[in-house]
Design a protein around this motif. Structure first.
Motif, PDB file in Angstrom:
ATOM      1  N   LYS A  12       0.864  -1.178   0.000  1.00  0.00           N
ATOM      2  CA  LYS A  12       0.000   0.000   0.000  1.00  0.00           C
ATOM      3  C   LYS A  12       0.900   1.228   0.000  1.00  0.00           C
ATOM      4  O   LYS A  12       1.658   1.465   0.944  1.00  0.00           O
ATOM      5  CB  LYS A  12      -0.890   0.022   1.235  1.00  0.00           C
ATOM      6  CG  LYS A  12      -1.831  -1.174   1.337  1.00  0.00           C
ATOM      7  CD  LYS A  12      -2.669  -1.077   2.616  1.00  0.00           C
ATOM      8  CE  LYS A  12      -3.574  -2.309   2.774  1.00  0.00           C
ATOM      9  NZ  LYS A  12      -4.360  -2.234   4.019  1.00  0.00           N
ATOM     10  N   ILE A  14      -2.106   0.566  -4.919  1.00  0.00           N
ATOM     11  CA  ILE A  14      -1.745  -0.800  -4.573  1.00  0.00           C
ATOM     12  C   ILE A  14      -0.662  -1.207  -5.565  1.00  0.00           C
ATOM     13  O   ILE A  14      -0.848  -1.136  -6.770  1.00  0.00           O
ATOM     14  CB  ILE A  14      -2.935  -1.759  -4.667  1.00  0.00           C
ATOM     15  CG1 ILE A  14      -3.982  -1.405  -3.617  1.00  0.00           C
ATOM     16  CG2 ILE A  14      -2.494  -3.207  -4.497  1.00  0.00           C
ATOM     17  CD1 ILE A  14      -3.507  -1.626  -2.191  1.00  0.00           C
ATOM     18  N   SER A  44      -9.055  -1.508  -1.318  1.00  0.00           N
ATOM     19  CA  SER A  44      -8.033  -1.649  -0.280  1.00  0.00           C
ATOM     20  C   SER A  44      -8.408  -0.775   0.915  1.00  0.00           C
ATOM     21  O   SER A  44      -9.134   0.226   0.784  1.00  0.00           O
ATOM     22  CB  SER A  44      -6.656  -1.251  -0.812  1.00  0.00           C
ATOM     23  OG  SER A  44      -5.674  -1.503   0.156  1.00  0.00           O
ATOM     24  N   ALA A  77      -5.826  -6.355  -0.313  1.00  0.00           N
ATOM     25  CA  ALA A  77      -6.756  -5.830  -1.311  1.00  0.00           C
ATOM     26  C   ALA A  77      -7.837  -6.872  -1.584  1.00  0.00           C
ATOM     27  O   ALA A  77      -7.666  -8.066  -1.321  1.00  0.00           O
ATOM     28  CB  ALA A  77      -6.027  -5.466  -2.602  1.00  0.00           C
TER      29      ALA A  77
END
Length: 575
Positions: free
Chosen positions: A136, A145, A188, A249
């Motif tokens: 991240k 991501i 995410s 995610a």
């Protein structure tokens, strides 16, 4: 009758529907359920394959990043100083950015950045050992991501880490975006709530249900939801782990419920469609079956009407099931018997007429012949003894000729009304036609007519009166000659079968019209100006007296053909 037949067909169709509708309802329900389940299974399988393809692409990106990080890390370890390392990093990142990598960084344990291709920050601590996975990253004012890898290296005797990766963005989706009916999104958790990082379509806000999130966080890899977003999607959720092993995610790959025809079909609509389609087929089949059942009945109805109108030659096709076939066969048998009865009745009437005619002819002949003889004798005496002028002599000649013609007519009447008994003998039918040909040779030559005999009888014999048969055959030949005033050819054909010997006399004249063909054998029916109408009637009486038949046939463009068929003589029959 047509109204009744229509009512019968309607009843058959309604009865067929009453039988088929319950079965159609059950079969439509089962079919709709099976098709719907099969469709859902296929959609789930297809979405699962798409999700696995996407996951495989992410895994391959991380593996590729790991290989790149290993190669670049080995080069950095050979750099003699920081300045040389800086040049190596800048050169390598220039190459990496050209092939799609978005971030390259070198940092010390604890997170101190030595070099970075762009300003960024990591959500969570950066790993301090070699590994690969999802990261991240916050860079350029956006949250990303990243699929990347970390490589532990030694720079000037000190530990460091090399980070290489590329963003999972819209461009990274590649071929998945080609399928326009698919909605692909990547979520995410950055601030305690899931937010979309990547999405192919932004016209609808999608939220990952908490129950789905909990199941993915607990370790499930894929979850199929056939009613995602309140039935708007058939979707599959997939979890992706970060380099630390935690859920980093969540991908959402959904197929819109209104994307295509089959996707829009609910189980209820599918059931209704199958039922209506099956009902239409049932109605069509019912109509065809009713037509199949009613057609023999209509044929029988037409046959009954024809019989009632006097057409005993009417026949119906035997078919339509055993019972109807038996009924049709019975009808045909009845019609045949009625036809025979009609023919017998006509023959009896004809014989009655001939008998009455014969009696009248004999009375008239006996009463007329004596006065005719006196008139003829007196006229001849007057013409021979008196001195008459040319005009008066010619008129008396006319009288004598007409009297002779009346005598001939009377003699024909008597021969026809009271035929002589048969004097039977056993002989080949060829003898009769040879005798006729010999007698008629001169007249045939005078009229320019040729006579041809085709004998295929093999000398087969008959038992009959040669004189009467000679007269009958001579009448047929004379009629053929009269039919060809401009000359032509007459063909006499002899044939044989196990029961009969037949003689066919065919000419090249205009033939006999269909309208009068059934009357040519009636007494006194003639188309000649001076004919008596007894020639063919005499032929028929001779044929009947011998137990045979005579028939008239006319092929188009081939003149008239009269066939005399007589029974064959039994072996050993006396001559």
């Amino acid at each position: 009758m047509p109204t009744r037949m229509t009512t019968l067909r309607l009843r058959l169709v309604i009865g067929f529907l009453l039988v088929i509708v319950p079965a159609m309802l059950a079969s439509a329900f089962v079919a709709a359920k099976l098709i719907s389940n099969a469709f859902e299974d296929n959609v789930a399988h297809w979405l699962g394959e798409t999700s696995r393809f996407f996951g495989l692409e992410v895994a391959e990106a991380a593996q590729e990043a790991q290989r790149v990080a290993g190669v670049i890390g080995s080069r950095l370890e050979r750099s003699p100083n920081d300045i040389k390392m800086q040049h190596t990093v800048e050169r390598e990142f220039g190459v990496l950015s050209s092939v799609g990598y978005d971030l390259m960084a070198v940092y010390r344990p604890g997170g101190e950045i030595i070099f970075s291709s762009r300003r960024f920050s990591s959500v969570g601590s950066l790993p301090e050992k070699t590994g690969q996975g999802l990261f991240k990253i916050v860079a350029d004012g956006r949250r990303w991501i990243m699929a990347g890898a970390v490589q532990s290296i030694q720079i000037n005797g000190q530990s460091a880490n090399l980070l290489v990766g590329s963003w999972l963005d819209d461009n990274y989706l590649g071929g998945i975006k080609v399928v326009t009916s698919l909605d692909v999104r990547l979520f995410s958790d950055f601030d305690g709530e899931l937010e979309p990082i990547v999405q192919t379509q932004s016209d609808r806000e999608i939220v990952v249900p908490k129950a789905i999130l909990a199941r993915l966080d607990a370790g499930e890899e894929e979850i199929f939801d056939p009613n995602a977003e309140r039935g708007a999607y058939r979707a599959i959720y997939t979890g992706f782990r970060g380099i630390d092993g935690k859920l980093a995610a969540i991908s959402f790959i959904g197929l819109r419920s209104d994307a295509g025809f089959f996707e829009q079909l609910s189980r209820e609509r599918l059931f209704l469609g199958i039922f209506l389609f099956g009902s239409c087929i049932a109605i069509v089949v019912g109509i065809l079956m009713s037509e199949l059942l009613a057609r023999p009945l209509r044929a029988l109805t037409r046959g009954v009407r024809a019989i009632a109108a006097g057409d005993f030659g009417q026949r119906v096709t035997v078919g339509g099931g055993r019972e109807i076939a038996q009924l049709a066969a019975g009808f045909n048998g009845m019609a045949e018997q009625l036809g025979k009865l009609q023919d017998l009745e006509m023959e009896l009437r004809r014989r009655d007429r001939l008998s009455a005619l014969g009696q009248a002819a004999m009375v008239i002949a006996h009463e007329v012949r004596n006065p005719l003889g006196i008139i003829k004798t007196s006229t001849e005496v007057v013409r021979n003894r008196s001195k008459l002028g040319a005009t008066e002599g010619k008129m008396l000649g006319y009288v004598i000729d007409e009297v002779r013609r009346i005598e001939t007519l009377m003699r024909d009447f008597l021969d026809f009304a009271q035929p002589r008994p048969l004097v039977r003998s056993r002989f080949p039918l060829r003898n009769v036609i040879d005798r006729v040909a010999a007698i008629a040779t001169a007249e045939l030559s005078r009229r320019g007519i040729t006579f041809h005999i085709d004998d295929k009888s093999g000398g087969a014999r008959i038992s009959g009166d040669p004189d009467q048969l000679h007269q009958a055959c001579l009448n047929l030949v004379l009629n053929a000659m009269d039919a060809m005033p401009s000359g032509g050819a007459i063909y006499a054909s002899l044939a044989v079968n196990p029961d009969t010997v037949s003689l066919t006399i065919r000419d090249e004249g205009p033939g006999v019209p269909d309208a009068i063909r059934g009357e040519v054998f009636n007494p006194f029916f003639t188309t000649k100006a001076k004919g008596t109408g007894l020639g063919l009637a005499k032929v028929q009486s001779v044929a009947v007296a011998h137990g045979g038949t005579v028939a008239c046939e006319c092929a188009p463009g081939q003149g008239a053909a009269f066939t005399l068929a007589l029974p064959r003589a039994e072996t050993g029959e006396g001559s």
